[in-house]
Write a protein that holds these residues in place. Structure first.
Motif, PDB file in Angstrom:
ATOM      1  N   PHE A 141       8.150  27.606  37.403  1.00 49.01           N
ATOM      2  CA  PHE A 141       6.850  28.248  37.580  1.00 49.01           C
ATOM      3  C   PHE A 141       6.954  29.562  38.348  1.00 49.01           C
ATOM      4  O   PHE A 141       6.190  30.483  38.105  1.00 49.01           O
ATOM      5  CB  PHE A 141       5.898  27.308  38.330  1.00 49.01           C
ATOM      6  CG  PHE A 141       5.289  26.259  37.444  1.00 49.01           C
ATOM      7  CD1 PHE A 141       4.450  26.627  36.405  1.00 49.01           C
ATOM      8  CD2 PHE A 141       5.536  24.911  37.650  1.00 49.01           C
ATOM      9  CE1 PHE A 141       3.865  25.671  35.584  1.00 49.01           C
ATOM     10  CE2 PHE A 141       4.971  23.944  36.831  1.00 49.01           C
ATOM     11  CZ  PHE A 141       4.127  24.330  35.801  1.00 49.01           C
ATOM     12  N   LYS A 142       7.923  29.625  39.266  1.00 48.58           N
ATOM     13  CA  LYS A 142       7.969  30.781  40.152  1.00 48.58           C
ATOM     14  C   LYS A 142       8.083  32.092  39.367  1.00 48.58           C
ATOM     15  O   LYS A 142       7.558  33.114  39.776  1.00 48.58           O
ATOM     16  CB  LYS A 142       9.144  30.640  41.131  1.00 48.58           C
ATOM     17  CG  LYS A 142       9.088  31.665  42.218  1.00 48.58           C
ATOM     18  CD  LYS A 142       9.976  31.363  43.399  1.00 48.58           C
ATOM     19  CE  LYS A 142       9.753  32.475  44.424  1.00 48.58           C
ATOM     20  NZ  LYS A 142      10.911  32.753  45.206  1.00 48.58           N
ATOM     21  N   TRP A 143       8.784  32.046  38.213  1.00 46.39           N
ATOM     22  CA  TRP A 143       8.996  33.291  37.462  1.00 46.39           C
ATOM     23  C   TRP A 143       8.435  33.223  36.051  1.00 46.39           C
ATOM     24  O   TRP A 143       8.748  34.049  35.214  1.00 46.39           O
ATOM     25  CB  TRP A 143      10.491  33.656  37.438  1.00 46.39           C
ATOM     26  CG  TRP A 143      11.027  33.847  38.820  1.00 46.39           C
ATOM     27  CD1 TRP A 143      11.946  33.062  39.450  1.00 46.39           C
ATOM     28  CD2 TRP A 143      10.639  34.847  39.775  1.00 46.39           C
ATOM     29  NE1 TRP A 143      12.156  33.508  40.734  1.00 46.39           N
ATOM     30  CE2 TRP A 143      11.372  34.601  40.957  1.00 46.39           C
ATOM     31  CE3 TRP A 143       9.741  35.922  39.742  1.00 46.39           C
ATOM     32  CZ2 TRP A 143      11.238  35.403  42.100  1.00 46.39           C
ATOM     33  CZ3 TRP A 143       9.601  36.706  40.880  1.00 46.39           C
ATOM     34  CH2 TRP A 143      10.350  36.441  42.032  1.00 46.39           C
ATOM     35  N   SER A 144       7.628  32.222  35.758  1.00 40.78           N
ATOM     36  CA  SER A 144       7.048  32.126  34.410  1.00 40.78           C
ATOM     37  C   SER A 144       5.686  32.799  34.400  1.00 40.78           C
ATOM     38  O   SER A 144       4.916  32.649  35.344  1.00 40.78           O
ATOM     39  CB  SER A 144       6.892  30.665  34.014  1.00 40.78           C
ATOM     40  OG  SER A 144       8.163  30.071  34.001  1.00 40.78           O
ATOM     41  N   LEU A 145       5.406  33.519  33.321  1.00 46.13           N
ATOM     42  CA  LEU A 145       4.176  34.324  33.321  1.00 46.13           C
ATOM     43  C   LEU A 145       2.915  33.478  33.280  1.00 46.13           C
ATOM     44  O   LEU A 145       1.902  33.854  33.842  1.00 46.13           O
ATOM     45  CB  LEU A 145       4.164  35.291  32.127  1.00 46.13           C
ATOM     46  CG  LEU A 145       5.278  36.329  32.056  1.00 46.13           C
ATOM     47  CD1 LEU A 145       4.881  37.461  31.129  1.00 46.13           C
ATOM     48  CD2 LEU A 145       5.658  36.872  33.413  1.00 46.13           C
ATOM     49  N   ILE A 146       2.966  32.359  32.589  1.00 46.85           N
ATOM     50  CA  ILE A 146       1.751  31.549  32.514  1.00 46.85           C
ATOM     51  C   ILE A 146       2.086  30.056  32.572  1.00 46.85           C
ATOM     52  O   ILE A 146       3.250  29.649  32.554  1.00 46.85           O
ATOM     53  CB  ILE A 146       0.925  31.836  31.240  1.00 46.85           C
ATOM     54  CG1 ILE A 146       1.799  31.753  30.008  1.00 46.85           C
ATOM     55  CG2 ILE A 146       0.211  33.165  31.297  1.00 46.85           C
ATOM     56  CD1 ILE A 146       0.978  31.589  28.784  1.00 46.85           C
ATOM     57  N   THR A 147       1.000  29.277  32.616  1.00 50.77           N
ATOM     58  CA  THR A 147       1.122  27.822  32.680  1.00 50.77           C
ATOM     59  C   THR A 147       0.543  27.247  31.403  1.00 50.77           C
ATOM     60  O   THR A 147      -0.571  27.607  31.022  1.00 50.77           O
ATOM     61  CB  THR A 147       0.294  27.293  33.878  1.00 50.77           C
ATOM     62  OG1 THR A 147       0.768  27.941  35.049  1.00 50.77           O
ATOM     63  CG2 THR A 147       0.403  25.794  34.019  1.00 50.77           C
ATOM     64  N   ALA A 157       5.354  28.392  31.145  1.00 50.14           N
ATOM     65  CA  ALA A 157       5.461  28.990  29.801  1.00 50.14           C
ATOM     66  C   ALA A 157       5.681  30.494  29.956  1.00 50.14           C
ATOM     67  O   ALA A 157       5.354  31.067  30.985  1.00 50.14           O
ATOM     68  CB  ALA A 157       4.203  28.714  29.004  1.00 50.14           C
ATOM     69  N   LEU A 158       6.202  31.098  28.914  1.00 49.86           N
ATOM     70  CA  LEU A 158       6.634  32.503  28.971  1.00 49.86           C
ATOM     71  C   LEU A 158       7.584  32.691  30.163  1.00 49.86           C
ATOM     72  O   LEU A 158       7.293  33.393  31.123  1.00 49.86           O
ATOM     73  CB  LEU A 158       5.433  33.464  29.068  1.00 49.86           C
ATOM     74  CG  LEU A 158       4.434  33.413  27.913  1.00 49.86           C
ATOM     75  CD1 LEU A 158       3.353  34.477  28.087  1.00 49.86           C
ATOM     76  CD2 LEU A 158       5.116  33.585  26.567  1.00 49.86           C
ATOM     77  N   SER A 159       8.722  31.991  30.044  1.00 49.07           N
ATOM     78  CA  SER A 159       9.685  31.972  31.152  1.00 49.07           C
ATOM     79  C   SER A 159      10.906  32.828  30.844  1.00 49.07           C
ATOM     80  O   SER A 159      11.367  32.858  29.703  1.00 49.07           O
ATOM     81  CB  SER A 159      10.238  30.562  31.346  1.00 49.07           C
ATOM     82  OG  SER A 159       9.205  29.660  31.500  1.00 49.07           O
ATOM     83  N   PRO A 160      11.486  33.419  31.861  1.00 50.60           N
ATOM     84  CA  PRO A 160      12.817  33.995  31.689  1.00 50.60           C
ATOM     85  C   PRO A 160      13.806  32.859  31.375  1.00 50.60           C
ATOM     86  O   PRO A 160      13.574  31.711  31.768  1.00 50.60           O
ATOM     87  CB  PRO A 160      13.122  34.621  33.049  1.00 50.60           C
ATOM     88  CG  PRO A 160      11.795  34.762  33.720  1.00 50.60           C
ATOM     89  CD  PRO A 160      10.955  33.639  33.212  1.00 50.60           C
ATOM     90  N   VAL A 161      14.875  33.199  30.676  1.00 46.18           N
ATOM     91  CA  VAL A 161      15.843  32.186  30.243  1.00 46.18           C
ATOM     92  C   VAL A 161      17.186  32.445  30.928  1.00 46.18           C
ATOM     93  O   VAL A 161      17.698  33.565  30.898  1.00 46.18           O
ATOM     94  CB  VAL A 161      16.030  32.240  28.702  1.00 46.18           C
ATOM     95  CG1 VAL A 161      17.014  31.171  28.230  1.00 46.18           C
ATOM     96  CG2 VAL A 161      14.688  32.106  27.990  1.00 46.18           C
ATOM     97  N   ARG A 162      17.738  31.395  31.524  1.00 45.00           N
ATOM     98  CA  ARG A 162      19.060  31.505  32.135  1.00 45.00           C
ATOM     99  C   ARG A 162      20.111  31.296  31.035  1.00 45.00           C
ATOM    100  O   ARG A 162      19.970  30.390  30.216  1.00 45.00           O
ATOM    101  CB  ARG A 162      19.209  30.409  33.192  1.00 45.00           C
ATOM    102  CG  ARG A 162      20.237  30.691  34.255  1.00 45.00           C
ATOM    103  CD  ARG A 162      20.428  29.493  35.156  1.00 45.00           C
ATOM    104  NE  ARG A 162      19.218  29.067  35.844  1.00 45.00           N
ATOM    105  CZ  ARG A 162      18.788  29.578  36.990  1.00 45.00           C
ATOM    106  NH1 ARG A 162      19.465  30.536  37.568  1.00 45.00           N
ATOM    107  NH2 ARG A 162      17.680  29.134  37.552  1.00 45.00           N
TER     108      ARG A 162
END
Ligand SMILES: Cc1cc2nc3c(=O)[nH]c(=O)nc-3n(C[C@H](O)[C@H](O)[C@H](O)COP(=O)(O)OP(=O)(O)OC[C@H]3O[C@@H](n4cnc5c(N)ncnc54)[C@H](O)[C@@H]3O)c2cc1C
Length: 414
Positions: A352-358, A196-201
């Motif tokens: 998950f590698k670049w998402s701020l939270i889970t 969650a709170l992920s960068p978007v491609r």
């Protein structure tokens, strides 16, 4: 008798706070951390400045940002809410300040200050910090954890245990979901975990040209199957492959849902949200006339950061050399329309590698919100992101760590 009353696993914000509170209450506490240092993720928060909490007007404002699971925090926030968080950090010698959007940061602008002061305070209260100390498993008899088994085969005996190992996001900081495994082995339900709170491609190739650019005071709107579903105002960052930054990340949850359902997903970026279309168009007309024989690039420079001008001009087929006053009405309207709505096509979320939270985690049904104690295992507590709690950006997620860390620490020390 055990050499420790309390063993806390994970020296992130939740574990550190729980440790300080329990040690202050007189417990003999050991804090185990697998990394060579505490709070690796905490150091990255708020781009290194640590958005420590949110200056909310009420506890309800905080709980609502966590959706329906936010109710779980209600009782904790009444004991250690935003006001108590302020007091706690100010007493620690970390004065706080409120910034745009009620985001609260340390005055020093340094997440490292926060991490270092927490660690010093923990030791000052008599807590024992052990780094380079990965826990492998928890050994339990029915309804009791007996000891923590470390990877080097040594063991830590304690009367009580707090799992504060975080979620699965940014695994490079140490949060690799180990706590979920132990909680599951002890009978806890782990609700499905998602980044969650992920960068978007994005599909647009031009974004890599503006990588590193940060836009302030813009609006981003998500359209699913052509209908506006969510809109955010604030800061947006461009990356080599798409977007991140608070408003991009905050929309990522619904972008992810729409993409998973294979719905038509589009973003509209409004570079001038303070002006409606007509006012903006009038302003542009004035500026074009005033610029006269100057090139259009001169007018665009008053409207957007320099880096954005070349791709923007290509999107509305403008020649940057053209004399401003010669722009046709049609082209001017196109320019105004694009300023109000640059279309972006999301392709996927980064994992998950670049998402701020889970999102997801230890089911709140099996944890007592007044103590953070497991309802299944007598001497076990949870704190922080391992719990099934997640909120947008703005300092809410750290507030949940301070609140649950405090409650777990005080309860486990009792
Ligand atoms: C880049 C980034 C920026 C962020 N910015 C903000 C922000 O400004 N404001 C905000 O509110 N939130 C922010 N967040 C979210 C916030 O950082 C997390 O919600 C918070 O760190 C969770 O704290 P925690 O203590 O629960 O877990 P974590 O911070 O994940 O800490 C868990 C600790 O447990 C340790 N651990 C794990 N397994 C073991 C094991 N087996 N043995 C021993 N130790 C173990 C880990 O090494 C880690 O140090 C950000 C997150 C990221 C990634």
């Amino acid at each position: 008798m055990h050499s420790f009353d309390l063993c806390i696993i994970g020296a992130g914000p939740a574990g550190l706070l729980a440790g300080i509170i329990a040690a202050s209450a007189g417990s003999r506490v050991i804090l185990l951390e697998k990394n060579p240092e505490a709070g690796k993720k905490l150091l990255l928060t708020g781009k290194g400045r640590c958005n420590i909490t949110h200056a909310a007007s009420s506890a309800k404002e905080i709980t609502e940002t966590f959706g329906k699971n936010g109710r779980f925090l209600h009782s904790g926030l009444s004991r250690f809410g935003v006001a108590e968080t302020y007091r706690f950090f100010e007493n620690l010698g970390i004065p706080l300040k409120v910034e745009r959007g009620n985001r609260v940061f340390p005055e020093s602008g340094s997440a490292k200050d926060v991490r270092d002061r927490l660690l010093v305070e923990f030791s000052r209260k008599g807590g024992v910090f052990r780094m380079n100390c990965p826990v492998h498993a928890l050994e339990a008899s029915p309804r009791m954890v007996n000891r923590a088994l470390l990877k080097d085969k040594s063991v830590i005996n304690a009367s009580r245990f707090i799992i504060a190992t975080g979620g699965l996001s940014y695994p490079q900081t140490g949060s690799t979901g180990d706590g979920y495994r132990w909680a599951k082995a002890l009978g806890h339900t782990i609700n499905p975990t998602l980044p969650a709170l992920s960068p978007v491609r994005l599909a647009e190739g031009w974004v890599c040209e503006v990588s590193g650019l940060s836009l302030k005071n813009v609006r981003l709107t998500l359209l699913v199957n052509g209908k506006e579903t969510e809109s955010r105002f604030g800061e947006l960052d461009f990356t080599p492959f798409g977007i991140s930054g608070p408003i991009g990340m905050d929309l990522s949850r619904n972008i992810g849902h729409a993409l998973n359902r294979q719905q038509k997903t589009e973003l509209k970026l409004d570079l001038k949200p303070a002006l409606d279309f007509k006012s903006l168009d009038r302003r542009i007309l004035r500026e074009l006339n005033a610029a006269g024989s100057k090139p259009i690039s001169a007018v665009l420079e008053t409207l957007m950061p320099k880096k954005l001008i070349p791709p923007f001009a290509r999107l509305c087929s403008l020649s940057l050399e053209q004399k401003s006053a010669t722009l046709t009405k049609e082209k001017r309207l196109e320019l105004s329309r694009l300023l109000k709505a640059i279309s972006l096509k999301p392709l996927s979320l980064l994992g998950f590698k670049w998402s701020l939270i889970t999102s997801g985690g230890v089911s709140l049904d099996e944890v007592d919100p007044r103590t953070m104690a497991s309802k299944l295992t007598e001497n076990l507590y949870f704190a922080g992101e391992i719990l099934d709690l997640d909120a947008p950006t703005g300092g809410y997620n750290l507030q949940a760590c301070w609140t649950t860390g405090y409650i777990a620490g005080i309860s486990a020390a009792a």
